[in-house]
Design a protein around this motif. Structure first.
Motif, PDB file in Angstrom:
ATOM      1  N   TRP A 216       0.824  -1.210   0.000  1.00 11.05           N
ATOM      2  CA  TRP A 216       0.000   0.000   0.000  1.00 11.05           C
ATOM      3  C   TRP A 216       0.852   1.251   0.000  1.00 11.05           C
ATOM      4  O   TRP A 216       2.026   1.223   0.380  1.00 11.05           O
ATOM      5  CB  TRP A 216      -0.952   0.016   1.196  1.00 11.05           C
ATOM      6  CG  TRP A 216      -0.315   0.171   2.550  1.00 11.05           C
ATOM      7  CD1 TRP A 216       0.231  -0.823   3.332  1.00 11.05           C
ATOM      8  CD2 TRP A 216      -0.139   1.399   3.279  1.00 11.05           C
ATOM      9  NE1 TRP A 216       0.716  -0.301   4.498  1.00 11.05           N
ATOM     10  CE2 TRP A 216       0.504   1.069   4.500  1.00 11.05           C
ATOM     11  CE3 TRP A 216      -0.475   2.726   3.044  1.00 11.05           C
ATOM     12  CZ2 TRP A 216       0.825   2.025   5.465  1.00 11.05           C
ATOM     13  CZ3 TRP A 216      -0.155   3.696   4.008  1.00 11.05           C
ATOM     14  CH2 TRP A 216       0.484   3.334   5.196  1.00 11.05           C
ATOM     15  N   VAL A 217       0.232   2.336  -0.458  1.00 11.91           N
ATOM     16  CA  VAL A 217       0.876   3.640  -0.446  1.00 11.91           C
ATOM     17  C   VAL A 217      -0.199   4.695  -0.268  1.00 11.91           C
ATOM     18  O   VAL A 217      -1.355   4.497  -0.662  1.00 11.91           O
ATOM     19  CB  VAL A 217       1.678   3.895  -1.738  1.00 11.91           C
ATOM     20  CG1 VAL A 217       0.743   4.057  -2.935  1.00 11.91           C
ATOM     21  CG2 VAL A 217       2.594   5.104  -1.606  1.00 11.91           C
ATOM     22  N   ALA A 218       0.162   5.804   0.344  1.00 11.36           N
ATOM     23  CA  ALA A 218      -0.735   6.954   0.461  1.00 11.36           C
ATOM     24  C   ALA A 218       0.058   8.214   0.160  1.00 11.36           C
ATOM     25  O   ALA A 218       1.176   8.386   0.656  1.00 11.36           O
ATOM     26  CB  ALA A 218      -1.352   7.034   1.849  1.00 11.36           C
ATOM     27  N   GLN A 219      -0.510   9.074  -0.670  1.00 10.86           N
ATOM     28  CA  GLN A 219       0.120  10.341  -1.012  1.00 10.86           C
ATOM     29  C   GLN A 219      -0.744  11.494  -0.524  1.00 10.86           C
ATOM     30  O   GLN A 219      -1.951  11.532  -0.795  1.00 10.86           O
ATOM     31  CB  GLN A 219       0.303  10.451  -2.530  1.00 10.86           C
ATOM     32  CG  GLN A 219       0.939  11.758  -2.984  1.00 10.86           C
ATOM     33  CD  GLN A 219       1.189  11.805  -4.482  1.00 10.86           C
ATOM     34  OE1 GLN A 219       1.291  10.770  -5.134  1.00 10.86           O
ATOM     35  NE2 GLN A 219       1.282  13.009  -5.028  1.00 10.86           N
ATOM     36  N   VAL A 238       7.185   7.423  -5.612  1.00  9.31           N
ATOM     37  CA  VAL A 238       6.965   7.354  -4.167  1.00  9.31           C
ATOM     38  C   VAL A 238       8.275   7.608  -3.431  1.00  9.31           C
ATOM     39  O   VAL A 238       9.285   6.947  -3.690  1.00  9.31           O
ATOM     40  CB  VAL A 238       6.409   5.969  -3.765  1.00  9.31           C
ATOM     41  CG1 VAL A 238       6.263   5.869  -2.253  1.00  9.31           C
ATOM     42  CG2 VAL A 238       5.080   5.716  -4.460  1.00  9.31           C
ATOM     43  N   ASN A 239       8.250   8.532  -2.504  1.00  8.15           N
ATOM     44  CA  ASN A 239       9.420   8.854  -1.689  1.00  8.15           C
ATOM     45  C   ASN A 239       9.056   8.680  -0.220  1.00  8.15           C
ATOM     46  O   ASN A 239       8.563   9.607   0.425  1.00  8.15           O
ATOM     47  CB  ASN A 239       9.892  10.282  -1.956  1.00  8.15           C
ATOM     48  CG  ASN A 239      11.138  10.644  -1.163  1.00  8.15           C
ATOM     49  OD1 ASN A 239      11.725   9.808  -0.473  1.00  8.15           O
ATOM     50  ND2 ASN A 239      11.542  11.902  -1.247  1.00  8.15           N
ATOM     51  N   LEU A 240       9.275   7.493   0.313  1.00  8.98           N
ATOM     52  CA  LEU A 240       8.888   7.206   1.688  1.00  8.98           C
ATOM     53  C   LEU A 240       9.750   7.933   2.715  1.00  8.98           C
ATOM     54  O   LEU A 240       9.406   7.945   3.904  1.00  8.98           O
ATOM     55  CB  LEU A 240       8.927   5.698   1.945  1.00  8.98           C
ATOM     56  CG  LEU A 240       7.866   4.863   1.199  1.00  8.98           C
ATOM     57  CD1 LEU A 240       7.991   3.390   1.560  1.00  8.98           C
ATOM     58  CD2 LEU A 240       6.461   5.374   1.507  1.00  8.98           C
ATOM     59  N   THR A 241      10.859   8.540   2.287  1.00  8.34           N
ATOM     60  CA  THR A 241      11.640   9.346   3.226  1.00  8.34           C
ATOM     61  C   THR A 241      10.969  10.693   3.475  1.00  8.34           C
ATOM     62  O   THR A 241      11.307  11.385   4.444  1.00  8.34           O
ATOM     63  CB  THR A 241      13.070   9.575   2.700  1.00  8.34           C
ATOM     64  OG1 THR A 241      13.028  10.346   1.486  1.00  8.34           O
ATOM     65  CG2 THR A 241      13.760   8.242   2.423  1.00  8.34           C
ATOM     66  N   ASP A 242      10.031  11.060   2.619  1.00 13.10           N
ATOM     67  CA  ASP A 242       9.240  12.283   2.801  1.00 13.10           C
ATOM     68  C   ASP A 242       7.970  11.903   3.561  1.00 13.10           C
ATOM     69  O   ASP A 242       6.911  11.707   2.988  1.00 13.10           O
ATOM     70  CB  ASP A 242       8.901  12.888   1.438  1.00 13.10           C
ATOM     71  CG  ASP A 242       8.083  14.167   1.527  1.00 13.10           C
ATOM     72  OD1 ASP A 242       7.787  14.612   2.656  1.00 13.10           O
ATOM     73  OD2 ASP A 242       7.709  14.704   0.464  1.00 13.10           O
ATOM     74  N   LEU A 247       3.147   7.859   2.820  1.00 15.47           N
ATOM     75  CA  LEU A 247       3.159   6.742   3.742  1.00 15.47           C
ATOM     76  C   LEU A 247       3.032   5.476   2.910  1.00 15.47           C
ATOM     77  O   LEU A 247       2.483   5.514   1.803  1.00 15.47           O
ATOM     78  CB  LEU A 247       2.003   6.825   4.744  1.00 15.47           C
ATOM     79  CG  LEU A 247       1.929   8.010   5.701  1.00 15.47           C
ATOM     80  CD1 LEU A 247       1.156   9.164   5.056  1.00 15.47           C
ATOM     81  CD2 LEU A 247       1.241   7.603   6.993  1.00 15.47           C
ATOM     82  N   GLY A 248       3.506   4.348   3.430  1.00 19.26           N
ATOM     83  CA  GLY A 248       3.370   3.124   2.651  1.00 19.26           C
ATOM     84  C   GLY A 248       3.994   1.930   3.319  1.00 19.26           C
ATOM     85  O   GLY A 248       4.687   2.050   4.338  1.00 19.26           O
TER      86      GLY A 248
END
Length: 439
Positions: A216-219, A238-242, A247-248
Motif C-alpha cells: 500500500w501507499v498513500a500520497q 513514491v518517496n517514503l523518506t518524505d 506513507l506506505g
C-alpha cells in the motif's frame, strides 16, 4: 501464492466501477476538504446509508471481521450496533472469517458499502482498481482477512484524522492480508480518498505476492490541489523518506524488484509497478480523469488521448484547479456526460431524439463491437456522495455527508452532519422494493 492472473472472477460485480474526487483545503472556496464517491453498481448493490453508533468495549475483547460480498445485504448480524442489520425473515447471522483485537472505544459513523464519514469528520470515497496480484479471502481458499469495506469501517471506528485512518488500514492489511472485489484484471486492488478537516490523502492498496499480506501507499494531496481516481491507480513516484507527503508499506520496493516491475534505480513508480492498467477497455479510466480535469483545470489543456495507462503517464495524481471549488462544482463533475466536448454523450445518433446519454443493451440484443464512452455520470449508479470536512464550526457539524440515492444526474444531495445520532428511514430500504411511505 496469489496468482498474477486473477482468481476471483466469480466475485466480480458491476459496482467495481466508481469515480472519486478530492480537494485540499487551499483548493476550495471555504477552506474545507472534499472527497467524493459514486457507487456505480447496477446489479444487487446495497445502497442503504446506515448510522453506526459509538460504543465501549471490554478490554481484551475481539472485533469480528466478515466477508464483504458488496451485494445486498452487506451484512446480517447483531454486532454492528444497529438494528438495520438484524436478520429478517429467513436470514441468519453471518459467521466471522476472523478476529482482531478490539479497542476500548469505537466512534460513531455513517456508512454505505464503505465507511463514509465519522464523528471526527474523517471522510472516505472509494474506487476499485486493477492490480498485479490477487488474493482470496479466508473461508474461500485464501489467507486474506480484510476487504476495503472492512478496512474503511475500522478506520471510521478508530481514526481521528485522515493520516491515522490511512496508517490503520495499511497496518491491518499488511498484518492480516488484503483481498479485492475482483480478479487481477478487474478489481483486485482498491483506492480511497481519505480526508479530515486538515489534510487529505490518496490511498492505494493491493494484495502482496503471497496472498497473505498487502502492498500500500498513500500520497498527501497538496493543500491547493484537486485529484481524481477512476478505477486505476494514479500515484506515481513514491518517496517514503518524505514522511509528510508519503506513507506506505515497507515491502513495495522488494516485491517490485523481485518481479521485474522496477529496476531499483530512482524512485519507484507505484502505478507502473503495481497497476494492471485500465480494465474493460482503453479510456475506461482515462477519459473520466481527463473529463474531471477538463472541468476543474481547463487551462492545463490535457490531451484526451494517450498511449498505455501505465507507461504514458497521461495525467498527474493531482493538479491545481483554475479557481477554488465547492461542493456544487464536484457535483457538477459527478454529473458529467462530457457535455460540450467531442465526447458528449447527449449528442448524436446514439443519444436519440431526447438527447439521452444512457446507453444500455436490451436483453437479447445482438453483440456490438466497441464501447461507449465511459462517462462520469452514469445511469447505473446506486448512490453517491460528497464528504466535506470543515474547521471553525462545532465538532458535531465539522463533517457533512452530502448523500444522494440513484444516479448523480437526477438525484438531490441531502446534507447529513457527522454528529447526527441517527439517520432518517429514507436512507434505508432496497431498490427493488417500493415503499410509498418514503415518497
Amino acid at each position: 501464492m496469489a496468482a498474477i492472473v486473477g482468481t476471483l472472477a466469480a466475485f466480480v460485480q458491476l459496482h467495481l466501477s466508481c469515480t472519486t474526487l478530492i480537494a485540499g483545503k487551499g483548493a476550495t472556496v471555504d477552506g474545507s476538504l472534499l472527497a467524493t464517491h459514486s457507487n456505480d453498481g447496477e446489479a444487487n448493490v446495497d445502497s442503504r446509508l446506515v448510522h453506526i453508533s459509538s460504543a465501549d468495549h471490554k478490554k481484551g475483547s475481539k472485533r469480528a471481521v466478515y466477508y464483504s460480498p458488496e451485494t445486498y445485504p452487506r451484512f446480517v448480524g447483531f454486532d454492528r450496533g444497529t438494528p438495520e442489520y438484524h436478520p429478517r425473515g429467513a436470514q441468519t447471522p453471518w459467521k466471522a472469517i476472523g478476529f482482531i483485537d478490539q479497542v476500548e472505544h469505537t466512534f460513531a459513523y455513517h456508512e454505505q458499502t464503505y465507511g463514509a464519514l465519522n464523528e471526527h469528520a474523517v471522510g472516505i470515497g472509494e474506487s476499485t482498481c486493477s492490480g498485479r496480484f490477487a488474493a482470496n479471502p479466508r473461508g474461500s481458499g485464501g489467507q486474506a482477512l480484510f476487504s476495503i469495506d472492512q478496512l474503511s469501517q475500522i478506520a471510521m471506528e478508530r481514526a481521528t484524522s485522515s493520516r491515522e485512518a490511512v496508517q490503520i488500514m495499511g497496518d491491518l492489511a499488511v498484518k492480516h492480508g488484503f483481498y479485492g472485489a475482483g480478479n487481477a484484471t478487474e478489481g483486485s486492488a482498491e483506492s480511497l480518498m481519505v480526508i479530515d478537516s486538515s489534510e487529505g490523502f490518496i490511498f492505494h492498496i493491493l494484495p502482496d505476492d503471497t496472498g497473505a499480506s498487502a502492498i500500500w501507499v498513500a500520497q498527501r494531496v497538496p493543500d491547493d490541489h484537486v485529484g481524481v481516481v477512476a478505477n486505476a491507480f494514479m500515484i506515481r513516484e513514491v518517496n517514503l523518506t518524505d514522511a509528510r507527503n508519503f506513507l506506505g508499506s515497507k515491502n513495495m520496493h522488494s516485491i517490485a524488484k523481485a518481479h521485474g516491475f522496477w529496476n531499483g534505480v530512482g524512485l519507484l513508480d507505484f502505478t507502473a509497478a503495481f497497476s494492471d492498467g485500465e480494465y474493460l477497455h482503453k479510456f475506461y479510466s482515462g477519459r473520466r480523469v481527463w473529463g474531471a480535469y477538463h472541468m476543474l483545470a481547463p487551462s492545463k489543456a490535457f490531451s484526451p488521448d494517450y498511449d498505455e495507462w501505465r507507461r504514458s503517464k497521461p495525467y498527474p495524481a493531482t493538479v491545481k484547479p483554475d479557481r477554488p471549488v465547492n461542493v456544487e462544482d464536484f457535483v457538477r463533475v459527478m454529473r458529467s456526460y462530457y457535455e460540450g466536448t467531442p465526447f458528449d454523450q447527449t449528442q448524436g445518433i446514439a443519444a436519440g431524439p431526447w438527447g439521452s446519454p444512457d446507453h444500455a443493451m436490451a436483453k437479447g440484443s445482438p453483440s456490438i463491437h466497441g464501447n461507449w464512452e465511459r462517462t462520469i455520470g452514469l445511469w447505473r449508479t446506486s448512490d453517491s456522495h460528497v464528504v466535506q470536512a470543515r474547521t471553525g464550526v462545532p465538532r458535531e457539524l465539522a463533517g457533512v455527508l452530502w448523500w444522494g440515492p440513484h444516479t448523480a444526474a437526477t438525484t438531490v444531495y441531502v446534507p447529513f452532519a457527522s454528529g447526527l445520532p441517527s439517520l432518517p428511514a429514507s436512507t434505508l430500504g432496497h431498490y427493488e422494493v417500493l415503499d410509498k411511505a418514503q415518497l
